[in-house]
Design a protein around this motif. Structure first.
Motif, PDB file in Angstrom:
ATOM      1  N   PHE A 122       0.696  -1.281   0.066  1.00  0.00           N
ATOM      2  CA  PHE A 122       0.199   0.044  -0.001  1.00  0.00           C
ATOM      3  C   PHE A 122       0.785   1.155  -0.115  1.00  0.00           C
ATOM      4  CE2 PHE A 122      -3.747  -2.510   0.751  1.00  0.00           C
ATOM      5  CZ  PHE A 122      -4.647  -1.699   0.706  1.00  0.00           C
ATOM      6  N   GLU A 123       0.520   2.196  -0.692  1.00  0.00           N
ATOM      7  CA  GLU A 123       1.250   3.416  -0.937  1.00  0.00           C
ATOM      8  C   GLU A 123       0.352   4.307  -0.013  1.00  0.00           C
ATOM      9  OE1 GLU A 123       4.080   4.502  -2.329  1.00  0.00           O
ATOM     10  OE2 GLU A 123       4.453   2.962  -3.729  1.00  0.00           O
ATOM     11  N   SER A 124       0.515   4.061   1.575  1.00  0.00           N
ATOM     12  CA  SER A 124      -0.259   4.565   2.518  1.00  0.00           C
ATOM     13  C   SER A 124       0.081   6.195   2.442  1.00  0.00           C
ATOM     14  CB  SER A 124      -0.033   3.973   3.780  1.00  0.00           C
ATOM     15  OG  SER A 124       1.195   4.245   4.093  1.00  0.00           O
ATOM     16  N   TRP A 125       1.376   6.625   2.029  1.00  0.00           N
ATOM     17  CA  TRP A 125       1.567   8.018   2.369  1.00  0.00           C
ATOM     18  C   TRP A 125       0.740   8.976   1.579  1.00  0.00           C
ATOM     19  CZ3 TRP A 125       2.841  11.132  -1.869  1.00  0.00           C
ATOM     20  CH2 TRP A 125       3.230  10.414  -2.890  1.00  0.00           C
ATOM     21  N   GLN A 126       0.133   8.460   0.401  1.00  0.00           N
ATOM     22  CA  GLN A 126      -0.780   9.571  -0.572  1.00  0.00           C
ATOM     23  C   GLN A 126      -1.993   9.848   0.581  1.00  0.00           C
ATOM     24  OE1 GLN A 126      -0.471   8.975  -4.681  1.00  0.00           O
ATOM     25  NE2 GLN A 126       0.268   6.928  -4.068  1.00  0.00           N
ATOM     26  N   PRO A 127      -3.059   8.636   0.622  1.00  0.00           N
ATOM     27  CA  PRO A 127      -3.973   8.919   1.654  1.00  0.00           C
ATOM     28  C   PRO A 127      -3.676   9.431   3.025  1.00  0.00           C
ATOM     29  CG  PRO A 127      -3.775   6.620   1.634  1.00  0.00           C
ATOM     30  CD  PRO A 127      -2.803   7.149   0.795  1.00  0.00           C
ATOM     31  N   PRO A 179     -13.532   7.165   7.554  1.00  0.00           N
ATOM     32  CA  PRO A 179     -14.103   6.753   6.666  1.00  0.00           C
ATOM     33  C   PRO A 179     -13.490   7.352   5.194  1.00  0.00           C
ATOM     34  CG  PRO A 179     -15.536   8.364   7.511  1.00  0.00           C
ATOM     35  CD  PRO A 179     -14.440   8.069   8.573  1.00  0.00           C
ATOM     36  N   GLY A 180     -13.528   6.397   4.105  1.00  0.00           N
ATOM     37  CA  GLY A 180     -13.073   6.632   2.717  1.00  0.00           C
ATOM     38  C   GLY A 180     -11.561   6.566   2.765  1.00  0.00           C
ATOM     39  N   PHE A 181     -10.578   6.424   3.933  1.00  0.00           N
ATOM     40  CA  PHE A 181      -9.370   6.077   3.744  1.00  0.00           C
ATOM     41  C   PHE A 181      -8.737   5.118   3.024  1.00  0.00           C
ATOM     42  CE2 PHE A 181      -5.308   4.783   5.228  1.00  0.00           C
ATOM     43  CZ  PHE A 181      -4.529   5.893   5.434  1.00  0.00           C
ATOM     44  N   LEU A 182      -9.500   3.864   3.340  1.00  0.00           N
ATOM     45  CA  LEU A 182      -9.072   2.476   2.676  1.00  0.00           C
ATOM     46  C   LEU A 182      -9.448   2.611   1.132  1.00  0.00           C
ATOM     47  CD1 LEU A 182      -7.879  -0.138   3.680  1.00  0.00           C
ATOM     48  CD2 LEU A 182     -10.242  -0.977   4.073  1.00  0.00           C
ATOM     49  N   SER A 183     -10.787   3.120   0.732  1.00  0.00           N
ATOM     50  CA  SER A 183     -10.957   3.206  -0.596  1.00  0.00           C
ATOM     51  C   SER A 183     -10.018   4.248  -1.371  1.00  0.00           C
ATOM     52  CB  SER A 183     -12.661   3.805  -0.872  1.00  0.00           C
ATOM     53  OG  SER A 183     -12.625   5.110  -0.050  1.00  0.00           O
ATOM     54  N   PHE A 184      -9.650   5.266  -0.709  1.00  0.00           N
ATOM     55  CA  PHE A 184      -8.584   6.340  -1.175  1.00  0.00           C
ATOM     56  C   PHE A 184      -7.417   5.391  -1.583  1.00  0.00           C
ATOM     57  CE2 PHE A 184      -5.491   9.444  -1.770  1.00  0.00           C
ATOM     58  CZ  PHE A 184      -6.158  10.711  -2.281  1.00  0.00           C
ATOM     59  N   ALA A 185      -6.948   4.555  -0.462  1.00  0.00           N
ATOM     60  CA  ALA A 185      -5.642   3.837  -0.621  1.00  0.00           C
ATOM     61  C   ALA A 185      -5.749   2.946  -1.782  1.00  0.00           C
ATOM     62  CB  ALA A 185      -5.305   3.253   0.880  1.00  0.00           C
ATOM     63  N   SER A 186      -6.842   2.090  -1.766  1.00  0.00           N
ATOM     64  CA  SER A 186      -7.107   1.265  -2.656  1.00  0.00           C
ATOM     65  C   SER A 186      -6.925   1.775  -4.140  1.00  0.00           C
ATOM     66  CB  SER A 186      -8.458   0.466  -2.419  1.00  0.00           C
ATOM     67  OG  SER A 186      -8.510  -0.139  -1.163  1.00  0.00           O
ATOM     68  N   SER A 187      -7.650   2.790  -4.407  1.00  0.00           N
ATOM     69  CA  SER A 187      -7.566   3.393  -5.630  1.00  0.00           C
ATOM     70  C   SER A 187      -6.172   4.114  -6.102  1.00  0.00           C
ATOM     71  CB  SER A 187      -8.644   4.852  -5.647  1.00  0.00           C
ATOM     72  OG  SER A 187      -9.937   4.150  -5.575  1.00  0.00           O
ATOM     73  N   THR A 188      -5.396   4.647  -5.062  1.00  0.00           N
ATOM     74  CA  THR A 188      -4.320   4.851  -5.499  1.00  0.00           C
ATOM     75  C   THR A 188      -3.289   3.785  -5.491  1.00  0.00           C
ATOM     76  OG1 THR A 188      -3.648   5.402  -3.090  1.00  0.00           O
ATOM     77  CG2 THR A 188      -4.618   7.338  -4.206  1.00  0.00           C
ATOM     78  N   ASN A 189      -3.585   2.870  -4.874  1.00  0.00           N
ATOM     79  CA  ASN A 189      -2.521   1.731  -5.069  1.00  0.00           C
ATOM     80  C   ASN A 189      -2.983   0.871  -6.250  1.00  0.00           C
ATOM     81  OD1 ASN A 189      -0.515   1.182  -2.584  1.00  0.00           O
ATOM     82  ND2 ASN A 189      -2.557   1.844  -1.596  1.00  0.00           N
TER      83      ASN A 189
END
Length: 454
Positions: free
Chosen positions: A74-79, A239-249
């Protein structure tokens, strides 16, 4: 490299970019230039110590493990940067700590998954990309580095704190260690396995130092230690963090397929030697690509804050000027490569690699488009549109593989390089149109409104 940042300012005027941005980009460019040079030294040692075929095997193992890692992680830095920019305004340090814990947990889980997956799937897919079963052990060795590569959370912490000098230079000790190990391998006539152990050890050291500095940055900013934060209900509270992370990843995975799987594709269709040539050309071209990557690293947090403050005019001006500057730098690098690229390659790694020169020129053309697209991607993420970025990269990836599969059997490594140009140009154009249209549809709400007749 700090001079590059000053040149941007002198060419495009005092209002082109704030001084602190230029200083930060300068540090990142200096650090990454030094890191890239050190990496090229270690790669050059490996290229000279090994035969062209064994060097190709070495490159394929590195690329295979990195590909699996970048698909799984996961590129977690973006979210984290996107969500933290909102929490900063509220001054909620407790929630900031929990948010970073969320990112760290995703990073650790992804690293463990990637390390295990690389070993498990090597037996099935490695032969398809030019690696026989005899090289399975090599994949397992380098997977140790993947297990320790937890960089998403510390990247966000350092960027949000403005610690770009730390980001720039913390990677250098690992690179120096790699050179020392590579020289030892060369001196004693050791083989591919020993070089991979050297690369893995250097990677583990670099990751450990980076994680340590990330925690230090959080502490300096007054954010409580994430390891002491409560892990309960993180998904509910953000809310929305995981979906944002999923999209960016997913979009990063698509980009990875063109940045890592391309080498494997060359190895599978044209053999290890062509894969080695292609890898060297990409490594050299990455020296120029770092300009765009580091500009994005510096500007993305501020772009997210500008979007949060709804200052559309400043966001539009900043992005356009940076794109113009990056394009000029890319063209200058291309001219240098046309004049002296082949001579530089043969001097650095030997006359056996003279065929890398034309590949380098093609790679730099694609890098120019990638540099242009870097600010566009940051704007779109700041606008909360990771799904659009994903769609653009997905179409571009499909275009790349179609071109590569058609061209590599006939042109070898050059076919993959031409497919890279096609991919990069397509993505740059679409993202450019997308962010400009997005800002046009969202007029600046802080602009003064007329209350009387014109």
């Amino acid at each position: 490299m700090i001079a590059v940042a000053k040149t941007i300012r002198s060419v495009f005027g005092a209002g082109a970019m704030p001084v602190h941005h230029l200083r930060q980009i300068g540090h990142l460019l200096s650090g990454n230039a030094a890191s890239s040079v050190l990496m090229l030294v270690s790669v050059g040692i490996a290229a000279r110590a090994l035969t062209t075929e064994k060097f190709g095997v070495f490159v394929l193992v590195l690329t295979f493990v990195r590909l699996v890692e970048r698909i799984a992680r996961f590129e977690s830095w973006q979210p984290l940067i996107k969500f933290a920019s909102e929490l900063e305004a509220a001054g909620d340090m407790r929630q900031l700590s929990r948010l970073h814990l969320y990112g760290l947990m995703l990073d650790v889980a992804a690293a463990a998954t990637a390390a295990a997956a690389a070993v498990l799937i090597a037996g099935f897919f490695a032969p398809m990309v030019g690696l026989s079963d005899a090289y399975f052990e090599l994949v397992a060795i380098y997977s140790v580095a993947t297990l320790c590569n937890v960089t998403g959370m510390p990247t966000a912490a350092l960027r949000l704190a403005g610690r770009f000098r730390t980001i720039a230079y913390v990677q250098l000790p690992g690179q120096v260690l790699r050179i020392g190990f590579a020289l030892m391998c060369w001196h004693y006539g050791l083989g591919v396995k020993s070089f991979l152990v050297a690369w893995a050890a250097a990677q583990v050291l670099g990751s450990a130092l980076f994680l340590h500095r990330g925690f230090a940055a959080l502490r300096a900013e007054g954010v409580p230690n994430p390891l002491r934060a409560s892990p309960r209900h993180l998904r509910r509270d953000f809310p929305g963090f995981l979906s944002f992370a999923s999209s960016t990843n997913l979009s990063m995975t698509m980009r990875t397929l063109t940045q890592e799987a391309d080498t494997l594709l060359v190895g599978g269709l044209a053999g290890p030697t062509q894969a080695g040539f292609y890898h060297l050309a990409k490594r050299l071209a990455k020296l120029a690509q770092q300009v765009g990557a580091q500009a994005q690293a510096v500007l993305y947090p501020d772009m997210a804050r500008l979007w949060t403050r709804k200052d559309r005019a400043a966001l539009r001006a900043l992005t356009g000027r940076v794109q113009l500057a990056l394009g000029g730098i890319g063209i200058a690098v291309l001219l240098v490569a046309v004049v002296a690229g082949e001579a530089f390659v043969t001097t650095a790694v030997g006359s056996n690699y003279a065929a890398v020169g034309p590949l380098l020129i093609a790679q730099i053309v694609s890098v120019i488009f990638i540099m242009h697209a870097a600010p566009s991607r940051s704007v779109l993420l700041s606008m909360g549109r990771p799904q659009l970025v994903l769609v653009v990269v997905a179409f571009g990836t499909a275009l790349f593989f179609a071109g590569a599969l058609l061209l590599i059997p006939h042109l070898g490594a050059m076919g993959a390089s031409l497919a890279q140009i096609l991919f990069a140009a397509f993505v740059a154009l679409w993202m450019d149109v997308a962010w400009r249209a997005g800002l046009k549809r969202a007029p600046d709400p802080i602009a003064p409104r007329r209350t009387g007749p014109p």
